[in-house]
Design an enzyme around this catalytic site. Structure first.
Site, PDB file in Angstrom:
ATOM      1  N   GLU A 289       0.842  -1.198   0.000  1.00  0.00           N
ATOM      2  CA  GLU A 289       0.000   0.000   0.000  1.00  0.00           C
ATOM      3  C   GLU A 289       0.882   1.256   0.000  1.00  0.00           C
ATOM      4  O   GLU A 289       0.714   2.137  -0.826  1.00  0.00           O
ATOM      5  CB  GLU A 289      -0.891  -0.037   1.252  1.00  0.00           C
ATOM      6  CG  GLU A 289      -1.837   1.138   1.373  1.00  0.00           C
ATOM      7  CD  GLU A 289      -2.523   1.202   2.737  1.00  0.00           C
ATOM      8  OE1 GLU A 289      -2.091   0.483   3.668  1.00  0.00           O
ATOM      9  OE2 GLU A 289      -3.479   1.982   2.869  1.00  0.00           O
TER      10      GLU A 289
ATOM     11  N   ASP B 182      -0.021  10.868   4.477  1.00  0.00           N
ATOM     12  CA  ASP B 182      -1.286  10.671   5.184  1.00  0.00           C
ATOM     13  C   ASP B 182      -2.047  11.981   5.338  1.00  0.00           C
ATOM     14  O   ASP B 182      -3.270  11.980   5.463  1.00  0.00           O
ATOM     15  CB  ASP B 182      -1.026  10.094   6.585  1.00  0.00           C
ATOM     16  CG  ASP B 182      -0.748   8.613   6.540  1.00  0.00           C
ATOM     17  OD1 ASP B 182      -1.143   7.978   5.550  1.00  0.00           O
ATOM     18  OD2 ASP B 182      -0.132   8.100   7.483  1.00  0.00           O
TER      19      ASP B 182
END
Lengths: 435, 435
Positions: free
Chosen positions: B327, B361
């Protein structure tokens, strides 16, 4: 009898809503059977596939005969007429040219903060294409699935096609060769989907599975989704024709029948601003049904799910069309481009009376794998992108981290993710030490 | 203890394969419960949603209080500090700038045959975003889901966020406002997904549902898929760091922990070409775990699923990385761009030691909703395209139909679809009559 509706009738809204929600397909619940088949293939590999093929396709194979050999393919292809061969080649050339324009661009840029950002597209490493056998064995679908995969750059493309009693369609094999398919296996059903998803001793696994199939195939695709990617689960085909009175009713009737002949669950709808024209089209459908080869399929489809809707204006037609969100939309009106701009939801639009939907099924260039059952509201036809994936890229410089790092640290702390914050803070502290 | 592997060991292949296939998440089988909840919401609408919210979130509401009012949102937002507000605004600005570059182009061209072909992109009419409540209530995820939808042009964007015992996170509401969300409902679980998919008296249905959630939410999304579009079903988070010995082991250790602290099922892997460096990183992880706030989560994740893999070369690291299809992939090496070009499968790549994954993020710009569990082999992170759909367009002239129609007719006949062929033939005959 198809339904006749008029938008000026008092009960129109209820009747149109009923048309939208009519359930056209009883999906048999085959999930338990499919789960067992998948488990069997995962456990016993080739032998499970061979046993299931013997059982369902009445075909005894050995593992080394699962794939068609080049010689077998040559032999089958030699049965195809030169005219059919040329037609397939023209279709392939046009489909390829259309889909090559879908290839996405990689991007990279450096922004004001000094961060270099971007993304990169690449093909999946291997794709598998399910091709139904028997009646619904369509070489055109081979082209429509395989060519986008090859345009995407998929290095390994495998086809599974059942050959019940050993019978195969030479045109399917020719379409596969024209499209550049790398492997062809004579298997079908849930066992073929399982073999593609999990692999066997003979069949290496793929990363993406596309293509139409029956209830068993659809259930198997749903089950392997996540382990591999899948395309949509297609429902029965649909056409909506919006036509004004300046059309030949016979042409429009044939267009409606060209969808109805696919499947007893297919749906053909005409919306017109002229009630007399609507009646003339319906009369022509009845006449043509008397001699149509597939009248046993097209007849029930038209009687059970067909509809003729009369509206007061083409604007009204566009609004109703968006509620249907049709798979195929034909605009047989004086200014089809203008009307198309009032349409929001449709899989494919065919502009003007010189563009019958059948052109799109075979040779226009756009894909004929399209969203059904109102899913054009949120999904698209098959494309090159379905066989590719994107990796995003980010690179900070020390200066960029100084500028945007503190906000990341603050947000991490606000989400109580301390290590996230520390991973930024450690680097910022180093920069501060270094002055 | 995490696993320590060395690619030169005799048993490496078996150990690495075991690492790849380790099951990290037991998905409880909640499907029967979820089916019942969806059925209840479809039958009883608002009242079902209210009853289930009282039961699961211990919150008694009336239908007119399902949505947050503007005044309530104002009041909650006023609790946010100026610094947090500024950090969210900076993140939103950067995420928006990145995603605006993803907007696809419409195309139209006329080819040699005289056919005008193309496609057109448009947004879905309404999207719903699931935002978890409680511990995993992340304002950053609101930005990452809502901004692509608004960049796509989605006119109606609704959020559902459970507020157990009435507690809500002001930062989530602020992120929703910054992103331009239109409606916020204080509901969660399978009942919220059902309400978005099917609608209730108070909540109009949407066409697409995205966002993370627990096992109930995931099962509900799987069940409503087809009725509406959904994004991926995300599994536990993962990071792979490829680092050479010229890195600070403490930085790399923190980066590994920033993934481990998400979830006991998260997985953090280091691949290095220097065994001593790998040991130094593992030692630093142990040291940092002693004081990490979320050590009760990060500790089990690292011990149960963490791994340190030593390889002979960075080329070998790239090959192993593709088998993991991570990922998140951090490349902390001297020439990260060169190494990235050897990588085929990854959701997001972070280039160089100044780009910790946490930047991605929150604030880098690329989306943080990314494919997990090796699905980067065939799928991509969330993007503007997930909130759009494409309509293909085709328009023939009489001349174009003359040139390509006969091949379409021939292919239709070869597939035994007579009406398809007739719909083309009728038009060709007219052209022939007209000379």
């Amino acid at each position: 009898m198809p339904v006749f509706l008029n938008s000026s009738d008092a009960d129109f809204e209820a009747a149109f809503a009923a048309l939208l929600t009519a359930k056209r397909e009883d999906s048999p619940d085959v999930d338990a059977v499919v789960a067992q088949i998948i488990s069997d293939v995962r456990t016993r590999g080739d032998q499970a596939v061979l046993d299931l093929t013997a059982k369902f396709d009445r075909l005894d194979l050995t593992a080394d005969a699962l794939a068609f050999s080049a010689a077998e393919i040559d032999r089958e292809i030699s049965k195809v007429s030169a005219e059919d061969h040329a037609a397939l080649e023209l279709a392939a050339t046009r489909i390829r040219a259309y889909h090559e324009r879908q290839l996405p661009q990689d991007e990279s840029w450096t922004d004001d903060a000094g961060a270099t950002l971007g993304w990169r597209w690449g093909p999946v490493s291997a794709a598998g294409l399910y091709v139904p056998g028997g009646l619904a064995s369509y070489p055109s679908s081979v082209l429509m699935n395989a060519i986008p995969a090859k345009v995407a750059g998929v290095p390994r493309l495998a086809i599974v096609v059942p050959t019940p009693d050993g019978i195969c369609n030479p045109l399917v094999l020719l379409a596969a060769r024209i499209a550049g398919v790398d492997e062809i296996y004579r298997i079908g059903g849930a066992q073929a989907v399982a073999a593609l998803a999990y692999g066997t001793e003979t069949i290496p696994p793929v990363d993406k599975i596309t293509g139409p199939g029956n209830a068993f195939v659809a259930a198997a695709k749903r089950r392997v989704f996540g382990k591999v990617g899948i395309d949509m689960i297609a429902g029965p085909s649909e056409i909506l024709v919006i036509a004004d009175k300046d059309n030949d009713p016979d042409w429009i009737a044939t267009d409606l029948l060209s969808q109805a002949e696919h499947d007893e669950s297919a749906q053909s709808i005409l919306i017109t601003d002229d009630a007399d024209f609507g009646r003339a089209v319906a009369a022509s459908v009845d006449t043509q049904l008397e001699t149509l080869e597939r009248r046993a399929i097209a007849g029930p489809s038209w009687r059970d799910y067909g509809a003729v809707v009369t509206v007061g204006s083409l604007d009204e037609a566009a609004a109703l069309s968006d509620r249907i969100a049709p798979e195929h939309l034909e605009l047989c009106v004086a200014d089809p481009v203008a009307l198309s701009q009032k349409i929001t939801h449709a899989g494919a639009i065919f502009l003007g009376a010189w563009t019958p939907e059948a052109i799109g099924d075979y040779i226009g260039g756009p894909n004929h794998v399209l969203p059904t059952a109102r899913s054009a509201r949120f999904s698209s036809g098959l494309s090159v992108l379905d066989f590719m994936k994107r990796t995003t890229l980010a690179q900070m410089t020390p200066e960029a981290l100084k500028r945007i790092g503190p906000a990341a640290e603050r947000l991490a702390i606000s989400e109580s993710l301390q290590a996230h914050g520390l991973s930024v803070r450690a680097r910022l502290d180093r920069l501060n030490e270094e002055g």
